[in-house]
Design a protein around this motif. Structure first.
Motif: not given
Length: 456
Positions: A412, A339, A419, A335, A331-332, A270, A416
């Motif tokens: 993207e 979004f 994630t 993602l 983790m949010i 991350s 992902m």
């Protein structure tokens, strides 16, 4: 060597270290209140400098101004994590035998100040043009690396000093006090000073980095008065090969710690994305540099908010639960960012608040540290902490590749993929033991009996 014999070797080593800790524990009880205050002060002053060099926002934006390529930006995480991991691994044994751990904190904080002072000097008007673009990029990355070498040693020193001077029931409170108070003061300073040095698409880097260097110097002075008894032990001859082998044996012999390190490595993935969040926002949402002021404030507000949750929860339920919750928040980030950039006006309005979750990162680091401090006796703290830091850094070798993949594919695809890795690490937290539920988890403090409700 089979698994049973390896386990017994680890147990014997832990017993031996615990016995040593029992002998010195009574002398470590004195001055807890003073040490709690000074270590909290050191973290607060350090945070006041850190907010002016935020590596998820300010640092990559400055590098983009002088370089402008994703693959160059991708060097930031790998340099940062190598600096924070390899020097501590080599230094851990020396620190373990250092009579007074506070001098390591003082020296490494001054090293952080010197590195950022050098960075600030590079951006003084006239100096930057005399140096030239290529030399600016190389110099920037070099001093950035030196800064994180000093930071890694500083974090190891802080964790070791905390393990020696602060009992387990008070470590969550120390995290709470330093992060909440530090975030409030640092955020106030950023709101006051950054608009003077960062406006529109203009950024006066020499003032921003210069203030950070000044704060790091202050953090060094704040721990000179720590009340610490001298440790008396003799360091063995320095051997990098032996130190690396010892870290390998730690992972091989201790299955509980090995699982922690696998989760730490997933968390390390991350960190590779941090320089790219601000690039994603500027590329997809077309925002200018001045927006970074609000991002920095929101990020530090996030640290304060999640400390209010994580600190008391760590003292009440243990660090395993805190680690699980913070990893879910981490983790949010990738993602949620993808979004939001595809959510039109809603995404533009809400994206700024995503940086609240960047503020979880310091809490996650501290949760890993505090979990490990409770998992093993005090004698083993430097070696285990250095090994854990190295495991967080291992994924960073892919960092320039991550930046190149973003250039070649898309934000993207890369976000992902990370994630998915974070989800795997989060699931593994359900297989961790909770050290506080195991007999003798306070053994590193001998007969020391501390009530978490005592005033500090």
């Amino acid at each position: 060597m089979n698994s049973n014999s390896r386990s017994s070797t680890s147990i014997e080593l832990a017993k031996s270290a615990s016995a040593t800790s029992k002998q010195v524990a009574p002398t470590q009880v004195e001055g807890v209140s003073r040490n709690f205050f000074l270590l909290t002060l050191q973290q607060i002053v350090l945070r006041c400098g850190w907010i002016f060099k935020t590596e998820s926002i300010i640092i990559p934006a400055v590098l983009d101004l002088i370089a402008g390529s994703g693959w160059v930006r991708g060097f930031l995480p790998i340099l940062g994590r190598i600096g924070q991991s390899c020097p501590p691994l080599l230094y851990a044994d020396r620190l373990r035998h250092l009579p007074l751990k506070k001098w390591s904190l003082v020296g490494t904080s001054l090293g952080m100040a010197a590195a950022f002072g050098s960075l600030a000097a590079m951006f003084i008007p006239g100096v930057d043009t005399a140096i030239g673009k290529t030399a600016m990029v190389v110099g920037f990355l070099w001093f950035y690396f030196l800064f994180f070498c000093a930071t890694g040693l500083n974090q190891l020193g802080f964790g070791t000093a905390q393990g020696k001077l602060i009992p387990p029931p008070l470590r969550g409170r120390l995290m709470l006090a330093s992060n909440v108070v530090g975030a409030v003061i640092a955020t106030s300073l950023a709101a006051w000073l950054l608009p003077k040095w960062l406006y529109g698409n203009t950024i006066e880097v020499h003032w921003i980095f210069g203030f950070a260097a000044f704060a790091f110097m202050g953090s060094a002075l704040s721990v000179v008065g720590l009340h610490e008894n001298r440790d008396s032990s003799q360091a063995s001859a320095f051997s990098p090969k032996r130190l690396i082998w010892q870290s390998y044996r730690v992972l091989q012999d201790d299955h509980r710690f090995r699982l922690v390190c696998i989760i730490a490595a997933a968390f390390g993935f991350s960190l590779m994305l941090f320089p790219h969040y601000q690039a994603l926002a500027r590329d997809r949402l077309d925002v200018d540099l001045s927006r970074m002021i609000f991002w920095v404030i929101v990020q530090n507000a996030g640290t304060a908010i999640f400390s209010l949750l994580g600190g008391p929860l760590a003292d009440w339920k243990g660090n395993r639960l805190v680690l699980r919750m913070m990893l879910f928040g981490v983790m949010i980030l990738p993602l949620g960012s993808i979004f939001l950039v595809h959510s039109g006006e809603f995404g533009i309005r809400v994206f700024d608040w995503l940086f609240l979750f960047v503020g979880i990162t310091p809490i996650t680091f501290r949760a890993f540290t505090n979990y490990t401090l409770e998992l093993v006796p005090a004698e083993l703290h430097p070696r285990y902490l250095a090994t854990q830091s190295l495991c967080i850094a291992l994924p960073m070798v892919l960092s320039p590749l991550i930046g190149l993949l973003i250039d070649l594919t898309s934000f993207e695809a890369v976000f992902m993929g990370v994630t998915v890795i974070l989800f795997g690490g989060w699931v593994m937290t359900y297989y961790l033991v909770e050290p506080r539920h195991e007999p003798g988890h306070h053994i590193a403090y001998g007969e020391m009996d501390v009530d978490p409700d005592d005033e500090v």
